[in-house]
Design a protein around this motif. Sequence first.
Motif, short mmCIF file in Angstrom:
data_model
loop_
_atom_site.label_atom_id
_atom_site.label_comp_id
_atom_site.label_asym_id
_atom_site.label_seq_id
_atom_site.Cartn_x
_atom_site.Cartn_y
_atom_site.Cartn_z
N ASN A 183 0.85 -1.19 0.00
CA ASN A 183 0.00 0.00 0.00
C ASN A 183 0.89 1.24 0.00
OD1 ASN A 183 0.98 0.24 2.57
ND2 ASN A 183 -0.97 -0.19 3.59
N LYS A 184 0.28 2.45 0.19
CA LYS A 184 1.06 3.68 0.11
C LYS A 184 2.18 3.73 1.15
CE LYS A 184 -2.36 6.67 -2.05
NZ LYS A 184 -3.51 7.55 -1.78
N PRO B 17 -12.40 11.08 0.71
CA PRO B 17 -12.51 9.63 0.98
C PRO B 17 -12.52 8.81 -0.33
CG PRO B 17 -14.23 10.89 2.13
CD PRO B 17 -13.59 11.81 1.15
N ALA B 18 -12.52 7.49 -0.19
CA ALA B 18 -12.59 6.60 -1.36
C ALA B 18 -13.91 6.84 -2.10
CB ALA B 18 -12.49 5.15 -0.91
N ASP B 19 -13.86 6.67 -3.42
CA ASP B 19 -15.05 6.92 -4.26
C ASP B 19 -16.28 6.17 -3.75
OD1 ASP B 19 -13.45 8.47 -5.81
OD2 ASP B 19 -13.39 7.13 -7.53
N ASP B 21 -16.95 5.09 -0.84
CA ASP B 21 -17.42 5.60 0.46
C ASP B 21 -18.21 6.89 0.28
OD1 ASP B 21 -16.31 3.45 1.77
OD2 ASP B 21 -14.39 4.46 2.07
N GLY B 127 -15.34 10.62 -10.11
CA GLY B 127 -14.60 10.31 -8.89
C GLY B 127 -14.71 11.42 -7.88
N GLN B 131 -19.44 12.42 -9.06
CA GLN B 131 -19.70 11.04 -9.44
C GLN B 131 -21.15 10.85 -9.86
OE1 GLN B 131 -18.70 7.68 -6.89
NE2 GLN B 131 -17.57 9.05 -5.54
N CYS B 619 -8.53 -6.58 -9.90
CA CYS B 619 -9.17 -5.90 -8.75
C CYS B 619 -10.37 -6.69 -8.22
CB CYS B 619 -9.50 -4.44 -9.02
SG CYS B 619 -10.34 -4.08 -10.53
N ASP B 622 -10.61 -7.63 -4.45
CA ASP B 622 -11.13 -6.75 -3.39
C ASP B 622 -12.64 -6.66 -3.37
OD1 ASP B 622 -8.58 -5.91 -2.45
OD2 ASP B 622 -8.39 -4.74 -4.30
N SER B 636 -13.89 0.15 -6.98
CA SER B 636 -13.30 1.50 -7.04
C SER B 636 -13.42 2.07 -8.43
CB SER B 636 -11.83 1.45 -6.63
OG SER B 636 -11.12 0.64 -7.53
#
Lengths: 636, 636
Positions: A183-184, B17-19, B21, B127, B131, B619, B622, B636
Motif C-alpha cells: 500500500n502507500k 474519501p474513497a469513491d 465511500d 470520482g 460522481q 481488482c 477486493d 473502485s
Amino acid sequence: MSASKTVRKVEVLSPVPADIDIANSVEPFHISEIAKDLNLSPKHYDLYGKYKAKVLLSVLDELEGSGDGYYVVVGGITPTPLGEGKSTTTVGLCQALGAFLDKKVVTCLRQPSQGPTFGIKGGAAGGGYSQVIPMDEFNLHLTGDIHAITAANNLLAAAIDTRVFHESTQSDKALLNRLCPPNKEGKRSFSDIMFRRLKKLGISKNKPEELSPQEVKKFARLDIDPASITWRRVMDVNDRFLRKITVGQGPEEKGMVRETGFDISVASEIMAVLALTTSLADMRERLGKMVIGNSKAGDPVTADDLGVGGALTVLMKDAINPTLMQTLEGTPVLVHAGPFANIAHGNSSIVADKIALKLAGPGGFVVTEAGFGSDIGTEKFMNIKCRYSSLTPQCAVIVATIRALKMHGGGPEVVAGKPLDRAYTTENVSLVEAGCVNLARHISNTKAYGVNVVVAVNMFATDSEAELNAVRNAALAAGAYDAVVCTHHAHGGKGAVDLGIAVQKACENVTQPLKFLYPLDISIKEKIEAIARSYGANGVEYSEQAEKQIEMYSKQGFSGLPICMAKTQYSFSHNAAEKGAPTGFSLPIRDVRASIGAGFIYPLVGTMSTMPGLPTRPCFYDIDLDTATGKVIGLS
Amino acid sequence: MSASKTVRKVEVLSPVPADIDIANSVEPFHISEIAKDLNLSPKHYDLYGKYKAKVLLSVLDELEGSGDGYYVVVGGITPTPLGEGKSTTTVGLCQALGAFLDKKVVTCLRQPSQGPTFGIKGGAAGGGYSQVIPMDEFNLHLTGDIHAITAANNLLAAAIDTRVFHESTQSDKALLNRLCPPNKEGKRSFSDIMFRRLKKLGISKNKPEELSPQEVKKFARLDIDPASITWRRVMDVNDRFLRKITVGQGPEEKGMVRETGFDISVASEIMAVLALTTSLADMRERLGKMVIGNSKAGDPVTADDLGVGGALTVLMKDAINPTLMQTLEGTPVLVHAGPFANIAHGNSSIVADKIALKLAGPGGFVVTEAGFGSDIGTEKFMNIKCRYSSLTPQCAVIVATIRALKMHGGGPEVVAGKPLDRAYTTENVSLVEAGCVNLARHISNTKAYGVNVVVAVNMFATDSEAELNAVRNAALAAGAYDAVVCTHHAHGGKGAVDLGIAVQKACENVTQPLKFLYPLDISIKEKIEAIARSYGANGVEYSEQAEKQIEMYSKQGFSGLPICMAKTQYSFSHNAAEKGAPTGFSLPIRDVRASIGAGFIYPLVGTMSTMPGLPTRPCFYDIDLDTATGKVIGLS
C-alpha cells in the motif's frame, strides 16, 4: 369468481389463434397491481418496466412467521420430442385456481434460455390461452438474470486461464508480491478473500511476510492442471461452432493454447447455484466453493482460491431476486432460474418457491414445474431441490397426452418438424392402453415420495372419449389420486377447473410424510444404483473413467452430495428408443462430474449436448420489430 | 441556489474519501424524482429498480416542436495512461450548472464496459465529489444494454458460421426448400426479410417457385468467403485467451474449423450502431446493412442477407432507450452507449443527446463527453456524430492537467501502477510551458469547428499557482475563449462554478457556424489525409492491404462514409512516445476496415487491442458483497 382484483376475463376464439396474437390481444395489468394483490408494497420489489418486477429476498425475512400455501409440482410422462404441454398445464392450472376457483395462487416457472428462441424452438411461455405475458419479455432478456450468469461464468473462466498463464512465468515470491502489493505506506497485506484460501490450506498467519517459502508456494501457486479444467465458457446463443474450440492462439499468450468449449448459458453451474441457493449468504458460499479443476497434486481448485468468489456474488446480487409477471388471466407468476434438466436438476428456484409459498399463504397454492418426465424432473425436485429447501410438496401433477401414450404403446416414431403419423390423429384405444405402462411407472415412482399424484391429460382436438377414459382408468389403477382431462390450451383456466379441484383435494388429503429415494450418507455408487432401479434397471455399469471420477470425488470429500443423473428424457432407460416402461437393462455410466457449488454429483448416462445449433432456416427469419408500434412480430 | 427539487447539498471531507465511500454516504433520490424535475411523467420512462429508469424514445416525438438547450462537448488534451479526469470534469461541470448556478442541465455519459471493472481499471462513474450514483449500478449491468449488444452480436456470429456450414452440404434447390418451407397447405413463400435480399439482387419475383435456377443460386447461396469474415464474437469480460481462437473443432462440425476471435463487447459494431442511430426505424436499417464479410465473388454480405436483421433489432429494442441516473448532487444524467474510442467513435449516443437537449430546453445545458483527446474524441464527435445527428455544439471543453502537460513538455514516462516521478509533484513551470504546445494544438483543432473552446484545468493538490497561471496564459494565447482552474474532485459542483460560468458565456457568444474537417463527397484517401494533416502529419503511407481495402470499399459504394481513425490516444501521431505537438511525420495506414451499419470506414494506424486482459492480481480480489446489507464492497 375470484375476489382478486387482477383477474381478467379473456374471450376465447376457435380455432385458437397464434400464441403471439393471443398475448397481444390483452393489455397486461401494471405489475404493481399484481404485486398489490399479493400484499406486496413498493418497498418489496423493484420495477423493471411496466410488466416485470423483481421481488426482493427481504420479503422472506418479513414473512418468516407466516404459514405456507400448498406446494404442487408439475412433472410429466416420458415425452415425445414435441413436448406434452407441461408449462401450458402449469399455467392453465394456476389460471383455474386463481381466476375460477377463487384461490390465492402463485405459479413458479423457469426462465427460458434465449438462444433457442431464435433457433427451432420458439418461446417457452406456455401456449394458447394458458400463457405468461408479455411473452416477448418473458422469452428475451427478462430482467437480465441469464446475462448476469453469463458474465459471472465467463469472468471465472478468464480468471482461470489468466492465472495459469501468470503462474507459468513467475517465481513463487514474485507471485506473492503481485498478489499482495504494497500500500502507500509500503505494507503488504492479504485481502479478505485470501484468508479463505489460507484457512483451507491450514495456514493461520496474518501477514504475507510471515509465510515460509513452503507456505508461499502453497498459497500463491494454485498449480492448476490444465487437463483437469472442467469449467467452460458460456453464451446464451445457439452457436454450435463453439462446442469445441482452441483458445490462447494470440501471440501474447505465448503458445499456451488449450482445447475447451462453450455451453449455452443455462448449462452453467452458476445457474444451478441460483436455482438451489436459499439466501445471499448461502449464494456467496456456493459460488466461492465451485470447483473448476484440480491442482497437479489432485486437490480441487475453487473460485475462492482464484480470488473471484466475491466478484461473482456481486455480479449475481440482483439475479437472486425472482421476477414477478402475470398469466393471460392475471394471476401472478414468479419466473426464476432455468438450469439444464439433464446435466443439472431442471427446476426453477428455491427462493422463488419459498417466497411464493409465503405469499400464497395457508389455503393458497404454489404450482412449480419440474423439467421433463418424473424420472428426470420430479426425481431431482424431490431428492435435490426439496432436500436443500426443506420444503414439502403435497401433490404432484403428471401431465400426459394421448399422443405420447400412443408412442409408448408402440406407435411410429414422432419427429419434430415432420407431420404426425395417422396413428396419432385417429382413435386407437389399444395403442393408448399399451402405452399406459409408461404413465403407471411415473405414477408409482412419484407416489413413493409420499405425495398424492394427479394425472392431467392435456387434451388435443383429435383425442377420443374412449382414449381419454382408458388413460383415466389406467391412472387410477396405478394409484393416482385422480386423473382429469383438461382443455386449458383452448379454453384458458376454465378448461382446467376440474384439474384445479382435483389438485386441491389431493393437497388436503396427504397421509404420508415426504420420503427421499435415497439417504445422503451412502456411497456415490449406492445412490446411483437406487436411482437406476427406479428407472427399471437391474444393474449399473461404470466405465473406467466413471470409476476413476467416483474414487476422486469420494477422496475429495464430496460423496455426501445428492446425485443428478444426466440421462436422456426420452426413455426411462439410457436408450431414447426404448419407450414404455423398460426393465432388465443395465444402466451404463460413461463419466461422472460434479457441480460442487450447486451441490450435486452428475453421472453422465450417454452424451449430452450442452450447446444447441441453428437449422438452415432458424426462426429468426420471421422475427422483426414493427418500428412504428415497437411491437415484436413473428415470435412464437 | 437552484429551484430544482432534487439538488443535494453534500458535505465535503478532506482528505477526499474513497469513491465508493463517498457514493455510499448519500441516499440517492428515487429516480422518479429526478425524472419529475425534468418534466417527465411515468409514461415517459420505465423504471429499472429505484435509481435507474429508461427514458422512452417517444419523448422525442412529444417534444418535437420545443427548443434545444446549449450543447457542450467535453474532450481532453493528449492524456497520460492515468487519465486526466474527463468524466469527473463532465460531472463536476454539470453539478456546478445544476446545483449552484440554477440551470437546467443534463449530463450525457457513455456506459462503461463491465470487463475492465474487474481488471485493473475499476469503475468509470467519475470520482471524488463528482460522481454518478449508485456507482455499482452504473458500472455493473446497468439496464442491460451491453448484454443486449453481446446477445445480438453473437447471434449474428452464430448465423454466419452455421450458414456457411449448411450451404456446404446442400444443393441450391435444397437450400431454397429449407429456407422457404411449405406451410400447412403445402405452399412455399418468402418471409418479409427475404424480400430485402431479393430487392438487393434485383429479383422482383414474389414466390419461390418462380425463381430460375440461376436466381435460386443467387438468392439461397450467400457463398460467404470464410477468409473474408470480419465479424467477430464479443464478450464483456477481459478474457485475453479469446483474442485468437479456432472454432468448429467438434466432430459434428465436420472439420469446418476457422480462426477467429473475441473482442470486448463495446468493440462490437452494434455498440457503434446504438450510439449513432436516431430512431427505431433507423436502427433496424443500420443493423440490417451491417457487412460481415464478402461472397466469393466479392459482394458484401449483410445481416439482412442472413435473415437476422429483424431479430437483432428485437434484441436491441429496449437498449435504444437511454438510462436516467443522477449525480452525487442530484442533477440528471443520461447514460447511453459506449463505443470504443479508437476502432469506433468513442461518443455516447445521439438519441440521449437529442432527448437531453429537449429536456434541458432553451437556456439549459447538455454536457456530453467525447473519448480521449480532441484528435480522437472531439474530431469524431464533430465529423461523425454531429454529421449523423445534425446537432450543433456551441462550446467544447478541453480538460488538461498539469501532470499531462509536464509529460508533453518532456517529463519522464508516466506508467499506470508505478509511483509518479518527482517532476510531477513539485513545481516546474518551464516543463508546463513547454507542454502547452499539446494543449495549443487541441485548442486550434477544436476551434476550427466553429465552437468556442473553454479549457478546464483539473487541479491536483500538488499543482502550484504559477503552473496553473502558465496554462491559463497559454490557453488564451492559443485562442481559447477562456481557461479555468477547477477543483470538482475535492469540492463537487462548487469547485467547478467558474467553469460553469465560462461555459455559459462561451455558449451565449458563438459567432460561427459548425464547420466539418472534410466533406463526405471526396475520396476515402482525401478524407484520411485531411484528418492526418490535423494530427500534424505531412503525408500518409498506405500498406498494400490498406490500398486493397480502400479500392474494395470504393468499388462496393462505401466511399461516401465518414472516417473513424483507429489511432493511439497517447500522441497526435501514430507513435505513442511522441508527446507534445509532433509535425513532419508520415502517418502509416496498416489496414482499412468498415462498419457499414454504424456508418464509417476505420483505417488502422498501428495495432489496436480490442480485448483487454487481467493482471496477476485483478481488482476482483477486493470486490465482494456484504451479504447482511446487500452492499457492494471494494469497487473502485
